[in-house]
Motif scaffolding. Structure first.
Motif, PDB file in Angstrom:
ATOM      1  N   GLU A  35       0.866  -1.183   0.000  1.00 15.28           N
ATOM      2  CA  GLU A  35       0.000   0.000   0.000  1.00 15.28           C
ATOM      3  C   GLU A  35       0.906   1.238   0.000  1.00 15.28           C
ATOM      4  O   GLU A  35       1.987   1.200   0.600  1.00 15.28           O
ATOM      5  CB  GLU A  35      -0.837  -0.018   1.301  1.00 15.28           C
ATOM      6  CG  GLU A  35      -1.771   1.164   1.467  1.00 15.28           C
ATOM      7  CD  GLU A  35      -2.317   1.298   2.896  1.00 15.28           C
ATOM      8  OE1 GLU A  35      -1.705   0.743   3.836  1.00 15.28           O
ATOM      9  OE2 GLU A  35      -3.324   1.980   3.061  1.00 15.28           O
ATOM     10  N   HIS A  63       2.935   4.096   1.095  1.00 13.53           N
ATOM     11  CA  HIS A  63       3.439   4.495   2.413  1.00 13.53           C
ATOM     12  C   HIS A  63       4.530   5.557   2.276  1.00 13.53           C
ATOM     13  O   HIS A  63       5.533   5.526   3.000  1.00 13.53           O
ATOM     14  CB  HIS A  63       3.992   3.287   3.165  1.00 13.53           C
ATOM     15  CG  HIS A  63       2.960   2.565   3.982  1.00 13.53           C
ATOM     16  ND1 HIS A  63       2.178   1.569   3.460  1.00 13.53           N
ATOM     17  CD2 HIS A  63       2.556   2.696   5.274  1.00 13.53           C
ATOM     18  CE1 HIS A  63       1.349   1.115   4.396  1.00 13.53           C
ATOM     19  NE2 HIS A  63       1.548   1.783   5.505  1.00 13.53           N
ATOM     20  N   ASP A  84       3.100  -2.457   6.093  1.00  9.67           N
ATOM     21  CA  ASP A  84       2.149  -2.997   7.081  1.00  9.67           C
ATOM     22  C   ASP A  84       2.391  -4.477   7.362  1.00  9.67           C
ATOM     23  O   ASP A  84       2.395  -4.913   8.519  1.00  9.67           O
ATOM     24  CB  ASP A  84       0.709  -2.797   6.605  1.00  9.67           C
ATOM     25  CG  ASP A  84       0.288  -1.337   6.633  1.00  9.67           C
ATOM     26  OD1 ASP A  84       1.038  -0.503   7.167  1.00  9.67           O
ATOM     27  OD2 ASP A  84      -0.799  -1.039   6.099  1.00  9.67           O
ATOM     28  N   LYS A 116       5.902  -5.024   8.988  1.00 10.14           N
ATOM     29  CA  LYS A 116       5.875  -4.598  10.395  1.00 10.14           C
ATOM     30  C   LYS A 116       5.247  -5.682  11.275  1.00 10.14           C
ATOM     31  O   LYS A 116       5.821  -6.080  12.300  1.00 10.14           O
ATOM     32  CB  LYS A 116       5.064  -3.287  10.474  1.00 10.14           C
ATOM     33  CG  LYS A 116       4.827  -2.714  11.837  1.00 10.14           C
ATOM     34  CD  LYS A 116       3.978  -1.425  11.736  1.00 10.14           C
ATOM     35  CE  LYS A 116       2.666  -1.659  11.004  1.00 10.14           C
ATOM     36  NZ  LYS A 116       1.631  -0.635  11.276  1.00 10.14           N
ATOM     37  N   GLY A 143      -1.034  -5.248  10.703  1.00  8.60           N
ATOM     38  CA  GLY A 143      -0.250  -4.021  10.616  1.00  8.60           C
ATOM     39  C   GLY A 143      -0.966  -2.970   9.778  1.00  8.60           C
ATOM     40  O   GLY A 143      -0.510  -1.826   9.686  1.00  8.60           O
ATOM     41  N   GLU A 176       5.182   4.501  12.112  1.00  8.64           N
ATOM     42  CA  GLU A 176       5.363   3.360  11.204  1.00  8.64           C
ATOM     43  C   GLU A 176       6.752   3.344  10.574  1.00  8.64           C
ATOM     44  O   GLU A 176       7.366   2.281  10.422  1.00  8.64           O
ATOM     45  CB  GLU A 176       4.307   3.391  10.096  1.00  8.64           C
ATOM     46  CG  GLU A 176       2.980   2.795  10.520  1.00  8.64           C
ATOM     47  CD  GLU A 176       2.122   2.374   9.347  1.00  8.64           C
ATOM     48  OE1 GLU A 176       1.414   1.374   9.486  1.00  8.64           O
ATOM     49  OE2 GLU A 176       2.145   3.036   8.286  1.00  8.64           O
TER      50      GLU A 176
HETATM   51 ZN   LIG Z   1       0.720   1.296   7.374  1.00  3.94          ZN
END
Ligand SMILES: [Zn+2]
Length: 316
Positions: A50, A52, A61, A64, A142, A194
């Motif tokens: 996605e 970021h 995400d 992480k 995440g 993040e």
């Molecule tokens: Zn994220």
């Protein structure tokens, strides 16, 4: 003493770099059996690719959640299931959010699914945990937006069918006190929280030299405004906080299993399909990720690249 050597040593202590393998897909059967006997806990990490910002790898995400779950398993025991890098996006409030925060990009680089597909997959992941005989499963997302509230609802709905004791959470729930000691920054989107977490877990996936000049206006591929404050050492401290939280949660679930001695097991595909029909389908339309608009959101304009999948299709 050479400075570089010292900091590597400290980092090793901080992030439990002991090389015990906990990643299911990289383990030999005897290692899996031993890890299971020692601690019958499984972690399921969820995320996606996605936007970021220009400075983070798009898989933030999922990376992480995977990295934190691995640290938790190395520290407290357990096995980490292969991460699921396909998650909910591109429809409902996610489309509205993207219209504002990503903008009219040519390519989104998303790896997304609609909610009914994602949550069905989660049910099959839980089946595997239960069929194997894990006592506890922790589902760690995440990716944010309201998908984690729907995941908690899903877990409530399916727990009666499942022997393994379940807990689900967005990783920020475990991030206490978060970036700021006042406890207010447990999570963000591609901002200081993040970015710092990814930096601590996978340094090769963060490149602050790619940050735009701070005076440059634009959405910057959904970069968080606080990204400039990112700090790898604070990221390492937040990872340790999350690992501690997850270790406690795993212990609570194991104790609940011992106490309750659940007899039911989700064994077959047929049982999963029946559970899905009985427990989930009747309320799926109420899930927050299934609403065209979330509170205070405006419709996506018809000329936006985010319009095509915005509205949740009727399911029958
Ligand atoms: Zn994220």
């Amino acid at each position: 003493m050479r400075r570089k050597g010292k900091s590597n040593h400290q980092r090793g202590e901080h992030l439990a770099m002991a090389k015990r393998e906990v990643r299911w897909e990289r383990m030999f059967p005897d290692e899996l059996e031993q890890a299971f006997q020692e601690c019958p806990v499984v972690y399921f990490p969820y995320g996606l690719c996605e936007p970021h910002g220009p400075h983070n790898a798009v898989g933030l995400d999922g990376l992480k959640a995977y990295g934190i779950a691995c640290e938790a398993a190395r520290t407290h025991g357990g096995i980490v299931a292969p991460p699921d890098f396909w998650h909910i996006h591109e429809l409902s409030g996610y489309a509205v959010w993207s219209y504002k925060n990503v903008g009219e990009v040519k390519r989104t680089w998303l790896t997304c699914l609609p909610p009914w597909q994602h949550f069905k997959n989660v049910c099959y992941h839980i089946r595997m945990a239960d069929a194997i005989g894990f006592h506890a499963a922790i589902l760690l997302t995440g990716h944010y937006g309201p998908n984690w509230r729907d995941l908690k609802r899903l877990v409530e709905l399916v727990q009666p069918y499942v022997g393994a004791r379940l807990y689900s959470l967005p990783d920020w729930e475990a991030n206490q006190p978060g970036f700021d000691e006042d406890g207010r920054s447990g999570g963000d989107h591609a901002g200081k929280v993040e970015t710092s977490l990814l930096w601590a877990l996978y340094p090769e996936c963060v490149d602050v030299s790619r940050l735009p000049n701070s005076s440059e206006v634009g959405t910057h591929f959904a970069m968080g405004k606080t990204a400039y404050l990112s700090n790898r050492l604070i990221g390492e401290r937040m990872v340790r906080d999350e690992v501690r939280f997850l270790g406690q949660k795993a212990q609570e679930l194991l104790e609940a299993y011992e106490k309750e001695q659940p007899k039911q097991r989700l064994q077959t595909f047929e049982q999963v399909e029946r559970m899905w029909q009985e427990a989930v389908v009747p309320v799926l339309g109420e899930f927050e990720t299934m609403q065209d608009l979330w509170p205070n959101q405006e419709p996506v304009p018809a000329d936006s690249v985010w319009y095509a999948n915005w509205r949740v299709p009727g399911l029958s």
